[in-house]
Write a protein that holds these residues in place. Sequence first.
Motif, PDB file in Angstrom:
ATOM      1  N   THR A   1      -7.129  16.756 -51.614  1.00 50.11           N
ATOM      2  CA  THR A   1      -6.510  18.017 -51.210  1.00 50.11           C
ATOM      3  C   THR A   1      -6.966  19.155 -52.100  1.00 50.11           C
ATOM      4  O   THR A   1      -7.314  20.242 -51.625  1.00 50.11           O
TER       5      THR A   1
ATOM      6  N   TRP B   1     -13.435  19.086 -42.789  1.00 49.31           N
ATOM      7  CA  TRP B   1     -12.959  18.924 -44.173  1.00 49.31           C
ATOM      8  C   TRP B   1     -13.787  17.898 -44.947  1.00 49.31           C
ATOM      9  O   TRP B   1     -14.067  18.085 -46.135  1.00 49.31           O
TER      10      TRP B   1
ATOM     11  N   ILE C   1      -8.978  22.498 -50.720  1.00 48.20           N
ATOM     12  CA  ILE C   1      -8.394  23.837 -50.858  1.00 48.20           C
ATOM     13  C   ILE C   1      -9.304  24.737 -51.687  1.00 48.20           C
ATOM     14  O   ILE C   1      -9.493  25.914 -51.368  1.00 48.20           O
ATOM     15  N   GLU C   2      -9.899  24.191 -52.724  1.00 46.77           N
ATOM     16  CA  GLU C   2     -10.826  24.972 -53.543  1.00 46.77           C
ATOM     17  C   GLU C   2     -12.035  25.410 -52.724  1.00 46.77           C
ATOM     18  O   GLU C   2     -12.485  26.562 -52.810  1.00 46.77           O
TER      19      GLU C   2
ATOM     20  N   PHE D   1      -3.649  20.763 -44.893  1.00 45.07           N
ATOM     21  CA  PHE D   1      -4.614  21.501 -45.710  1.00 45.07           C
ATOM     22  C   PHE D   1      -4.433  23.013 -45.546  1.00 45.07           C
ATOM     23  O   PHE D   1      -4.474  23.762 -46.528  1.00 45.07           O
ATOM     24  N   LEU D   2      -4.233  23.481 -44.321  1.00 49.20           N
ATOM     25  CA  LEU D   2      -4.070  24.926 -44.122  1.00 49.20           C
ATOM     26  C   LEU D   2      -2.718  25.409 -44.640  1.00 49.20           C
ATOM     27  O   LEU D   2      -2.602  26.564 -45.081  1.00 49.20           O
TER      28      LEU D   2
ATOM     29  N   ALA E   1     -10.968  28.113 -50.281  1.00 53.63           N
ATOM     30  CA  ALA E   1     -10.742  29.370 -51.000  1.00 53.63           C
ATOM     31  C   ALA E   1     -12.067  30.050 -51.335  1.00 53.63           C
ATOM     32  O   ALA E   1     -12.175  31.284 -51.292  1.00 53.63           O
TER      33      ALA E   1
ATOM     34  N   GLU F   1      -1.364  24.247 -47.354  1.00 47.82           N
ATOM     35  CA  GLU F   1      -1.623  24.392 -48.786  1.00 47.82           C
ATOM     36  C   GLU F   1      -2.495  25.608 -49.081  1.00 47.82           C
ATOM     37  O   GLU F   1      -2.285  26.305 -50.086  1.00 47.82           O
ATOM     38  N   LEU F   2      -3.443  25.901 -48.208  1.00 44.91           N
ATOM     39  CA  LEU F   2      -4.276  27.093 -48.379  1.00 44.91           C
ATOM     40  C   LEU F   2      -3.416  28.349 -48.257  1.00 44.91           C
ATOM     41  O   LEU F   2      -3.566  29.299 -49.042  1.00 44.91           O
ATOM     42  N   ASP F   3      -2.516  28.362 -47.294  1.00 46.79           N
ATOM     43  CA  ASP F   3      -1.608  29.494 -47.110  1.00 46.79           C
ATOM     44  C   ASP F   3      -0.710  29.670 -48.334  1.00 46.79           C
ATOM     45  O   ASP F   3      -0.454  30.788 -48.781  1.00 46.79           O
TER      46      ASP F   3
ATOM     47  N   LYS G   1      -1.483  28.871 -51.331  1.00 43.85           N
ATOM     48  CA  LYS G   1      -2.309  29.337 -52.448  1.00 43.85           C
ATOM     49  C   LYS G   1      -2.734  30.791 -52.293  1.00 43.85           C
ATOM     50  O   LYS G   1      -2.708  31.568 -53.260  1.00 43.85           O
TER      51      LYS G   1
END
Length: 253
Positions: free
Chosen positions: A235, A139, A239-240, A46-47, A243, A49-51, A53
């Motif tokens: 996911t 999460w 992530i949303e 998850f992090l 963010a 994917e956050l990175d 984005k």
Amino acid sequence: MKWQDLTTRELEAIDRATPLFLSIGAVEQHGPHLPLATDSLIGAYFLEELDRKLGDKVLILPQVSVGCSHHHMDFSGTLSVSHAAFQAYVAAILHSALAHGFKNVVLFNSHAGNQAVANLIAEEVGSTHPGCRIVLAGWWLLVGPELRKLREGVVGLDSHAGDLETSIVLHAAPDAVREIVPGAPLCTHTFDWASGDLLKGERATLYRSMHERTCGSGVAGDPTLATAAKGEAITGYVIEALADIVTDLTGAE
């Protein structure tokens, strides 16, 4: 951005309002079909994917991958540390990161067994650094309403290596998933007030080991309901939500 990939000069140049993210996970049994690293794998994914984005809008600290898993020690391969050791270690990481002038921290949890001690860590660090914002986010709690729309099966029976976790791993690391078979029935003969799962909290807590809770299967839920598509949707929701936290923390400066 990854904390450990930067040079000291590069880190010095980063805006101190940039939120720091620290993933706390676990290495413990997840039934016959998921790897021991499942919780840590999910948090790290998850992090990642956050990175991907947000890039330089977030700074990811090195993951703490072994957590508090004493209730899984009946199963081979589980690693666990005491609550006191975990609290001291994770708090020390955050204290040292904040000593460099950062103001926003998100303690990102992917193992339910860490949640109680993580609350203590957030209180300790927050009270020691009154000018900083300390956020604790599990999460599954962060996107509860969205997960309820996706989840199948019996409400109250999906808390470990079932539909939701298996779906995420099928999406994030499909090669890590072994043959999925139906989980054994849960030991459901307990008090109604002590029944719960990831999305239905217990009204009161009755301690039971995972071996006792799952009749020895190590699986609480039905992994045969899992799909990679469901994992992709989860996911996206997570992530949303993360963010949004970043936007709120940085926008409030």
